[in-house]
Design an enzyme around this catalytic site. Sequence first.
Site: not given
Ligand code: ARG
Length: 565
Positions: A126, A129, A132
């Site tokens: 992905k 963007h 983030h």
């Molecule tokens: N990858 C997830 C997202 O982009 C965020 C993860 C955050 N950390 C976690 N331990 N859930 O939504």
Amino acid sequence: MEEIKKTLAGLIKVEGMSKEDIYPLLCVPPDPALGDYSLPCFRLAKTLRKSPVAIAEEVAKSITTLPDGISGVSALNGYLNFTLDKKSAAEKVVKKVLKEKNNYGASAEGAGKTVCIDYSSVNIAKPFHIGHLCTTVLGQSLYRIYEKLGYKCVGINHLGDWGTQFGKLIVAFKKWGDEKTLAERGVKFLTEIYVKYHEEAEKEPSLDDEARAWFKKIEDGDEEALRLFGLFKEITLAEVKKIYDRLHVSFDSYNGEAFYNDKMQPVLDELAEKRLLVESDGAKVVDLSAFNMPPCLLVKADGATLYATRDLAAAFYRKNTYDFYKCLYVVAYQQNLHFAQLFKVLELMGKDWAKDMVHVAFGMVSLEDGAMSTRHGKVVLLEDVLNKAVQKSLDIIKQKSPDLEDKEKVAETVGVGAVVFFAQYNNRIKDMVFSYDKVLNFDGETAPYVQYTAARCKSVIRKVGSYDLLKADFDGISDAESAAVVTDLGKFNEVIRSAAEKYEPCYVARYLVELCKDFNRFYLANRIVNEPDGIKYARAALTEAVGTVIEEGLRILGVETPEKM
Ligand code: ARG
């Protein structure tokens, strides 16, 4: 500053009250003309059964000798006011900063404690963007804030590297992709073929069966499936790392969702043993209705585990591996429910450390033109935003400082710094609107303003040349403008501590802007270079101390300080 407060608390003798009772009552009056510290005596009126006016006057009279550093005491309208000896306060703080340099503001309260910080946590394949931006820079700043207070920090990039979407991506890649294009166009290419997959799958549902089969192959450790997935991961991380370098961000662990594949079962077993796992339409859930929350779904009817299952396993892993004092999740508020459920499940399991888990939520960033959508491949890439900010900085710098060397390098520092600072200037929970003109305003509450002030400090020191602190005459920095700067300098550690306590790097950002404003007032009111030596040295020392603290504050926020600007 705390030392002074302690001295004052010891000085004030009130019947039936100890130093410790007095200490928290001392405050800084809003108008410095009244004094530098006050004791509002109405707080004591009830216990002493006297009027605040009488109390203030009696206590003032009882203080006959003033200790070092305090120059006056008086009573006014029920307030007991103290003035500090500005000269000795200035000398003390400035000497301390110059001695400790970038270690100034540090403390050891976190010694022996570990803080885990989950931030950035990007998804493989992905694009990176603008959404983030906050998790990445806020997380890294919290890391540096806690580190400065003596905590050991573990920065974790909890990669989104697991899920059925990777089966789809393999199908798309095998149909429309090739490794050469992938190497050239990277994540952009992956997003394009992923979008194409969805268009095609609508017409041709059998694609989804293929995708499921490929995902199963990933799960089963099939060589080709793993190789392709590994390739997607490598390409994504290489791109993301370039951005991390520009943002001064790094991690101690890249253990993402896939890492927990073999670590979920013991947790599910423990939940079952504790009778917390209930069946619901074939799925396994933890019922949270007693807490007004929907059930936490952990195993789907087809046996698949979920995001929450992996987070649960990750929480145990982190506790067992790092024995954290706190575990922070710097994740957008859209995931409020997810974390509330996660923490509640841990609590129901009887883990007292559930209370040490914190969801550090933040709001959304949108661009002035309203762009933000992440669906349908229409995203605002952070890299594009950084590049544009750098380009605009370069234009401004060319205009403002045509003779500056290394303009491109300074523009990178200023442009990227502006974006990073912007993301941390407001309370994190607020949504914010990004505007190039605002974040790059050299006179605004921005990185360029702070950087410019730091560069000004450096330029003053260059002009003064070497100076002798032993010959400094601190009367030269005992005026009101200097005193305001001295007070700011003295607050640095307190600011960092409150930023840690509230998980708010914005306290540091706002502090820096205040410090710069006060310094620029001082700079306008006082001449430095052409003064007699003693005065010149004292003002140079104050200037250098300010430069040091700004640079350190910016470092904490992930912003570089240019030598010249
Ligand atoms: N990858 C997830 C997202 O982009 C965020 C993860 C955050 N950390 C976690 N331990 N859930 O939504």
